[in-house]
Enzyme design. Structure first.
Site, PDB file in Angstrom:
ATOM      1  CB  SER A  55      49.820 -95.032  75.919  1.00 25.43           C
ATOM      2  OG  SER A  55      50.005 -93.972  76.828  1.00 25.43           O
TER       3      SER A  55
ATOM      4  CB  SER B 282      39.834 -85.241  84.977  1.00 25.58           C
ATOM      5  OG  SER B 282      39.484 -86.231  85.922  1.00 25.58           O
TER       6      SER B 282
ATOM      7  N   GLY C 274      50.357 -86.267  73.958  1.00 20.46           N
ATOM      8  CA  GLY C 274      50.267 -87.481  74.761  1.00 20.46           C
ATOM      9  C   GLY C 274      49.493 -88.575  74.067  1.00 20.46           C
TER      10      GLY C 274
ATOM     11  CE1 TYR D 150      45.159 -85.616  85.788  1.00 13.98           C
ATOM     12  CE2 TYR D 150      43.131 -86.157  86.955  1.00 13.98           C
ATOM     13  CZ  TYR D 150      43.853 -86.071  85.780  1.00 13.98           C
ATOM     14  OH  TYR D 150      43.257 -86.424  84.589  1.00 13.98           O
TER      15      TYR D 150
END
Length: 262
Positions: free
Chosen positions: A17, A143, A14, A156
């Site tokens: 970006s 995260s 990934g 998520y």
């Protein structure tokens, strides 16, 4: 400081970006051979071309990591072009607001397949050669939501909590020389967020939008959002030989956003 990453072979998933792109660029600055991964050829070519233009080394491996055969193809490209992978950064993920109770089980499965099983597939391919050569790094981009979920982000958040648990579990079975860790960013300003800020009327310039976004973080210790390069620098350090005794850890890069013991 010399991070001793010259010519190391680094796959950043990934990396067309956002945080992934920033990590790939930081590795290239350290002299690593970077594998730019994504699903869109044009975006991957842009990042790779810019890295090469700045004197770095980059190749491209496209593929949907939710599909077994495409993961195999990404690994085969890395093997054919560079002879393998020394550092795997699992960054590819899908983050979106979903109503936890209204999201169908199939939606939960899709998120787990994209955010967690993509890591599992790559680790199963790449960990054995790392152990065989006696050196390797696996870094998951988790995260702060894994331990401090926000409303509408349960799907998520649970995939990232699972990544943290998998990291600790895998760490117990690795030999000296191969490490696995996670890095948990907090709120990070990316180009995508700047674009969204413009669409939502937060300002017309990057400076205006950043100021508006930082204003939303006043209750946090630093009172601002993080920068991509602040995450990338931590990732690159963890990949270096200098971090050889950091193993099975979760490193938060969130300006103190998560107010708990790690």
């Amino acid at each position: 400081m010399n991070l001793e990453l010259e010519n190391r072979r680094v796959l950043v998933t990934g990396s067309t970006s956002g945080i992934g792109e920033g990590i790939a660029r930081r590795f290239a600055q350290e002299g690593a051979n970077v594998i730019i991964h994504g699903r869109r050829s044009e975006a991957a070519e842009r990042v790779a071309d810019e890295i090469r233009r700045d004197g770095g080394k980059a190749i491209i491996a496209l593929g949907d990591l939710s599909q077994d055969e495409e993961v195999t193809r990404v690994v085969e490209i890395a093997q054919a072009e560079l002879g393998g992978v020394d550092v795997l950064v699992n960054n590819a993920a899908r983050a979106e607001h979903q109503n936890d109770m209204e999201t169908a089980p199939s939606g939960w499965l899709d998120s787990y397949n994209t955010n967690l099983l993509s890591m599992v597939r790559l680790v199963q391919h790449l960990l054995p050669p790392m152990q065989e050569q006696g050196w390797g790094r696996i870094i998951g981009i988790s995260s702060g939501a894994a331990v401090k979920p926000s409303p509408g982000m349960g799907v998520y958040a649970t995939t990232k909590a699972a990544m943290n648990a998998l990291t600790v579990s895998l760490a117990q079975g690795m030999n000296d020389g191969v490490t696995i860790n996670t890095v948990s960013p907090g709120a990070i300003i990316t180009e995508k967020q700047i674009e969204m800020g413009k669409l939502h009327g937060m300002g017309n310039t990057r400076e205006e939008i950043e100021a508006a976004m930082n204003g939303m973080m006043e209750s946090t210790p630093f009172g601002r959002m993080g920068r991509v390069e602040e995450v990338a620098t931590v990732v690159v350090f963890l990949a270096s030989p200098l971090a050889s005794y950091v193993h099975g850890a979760n490193i938060r890069v969130d300006g103190g956003y998560v107010p708990t013991v790690n």
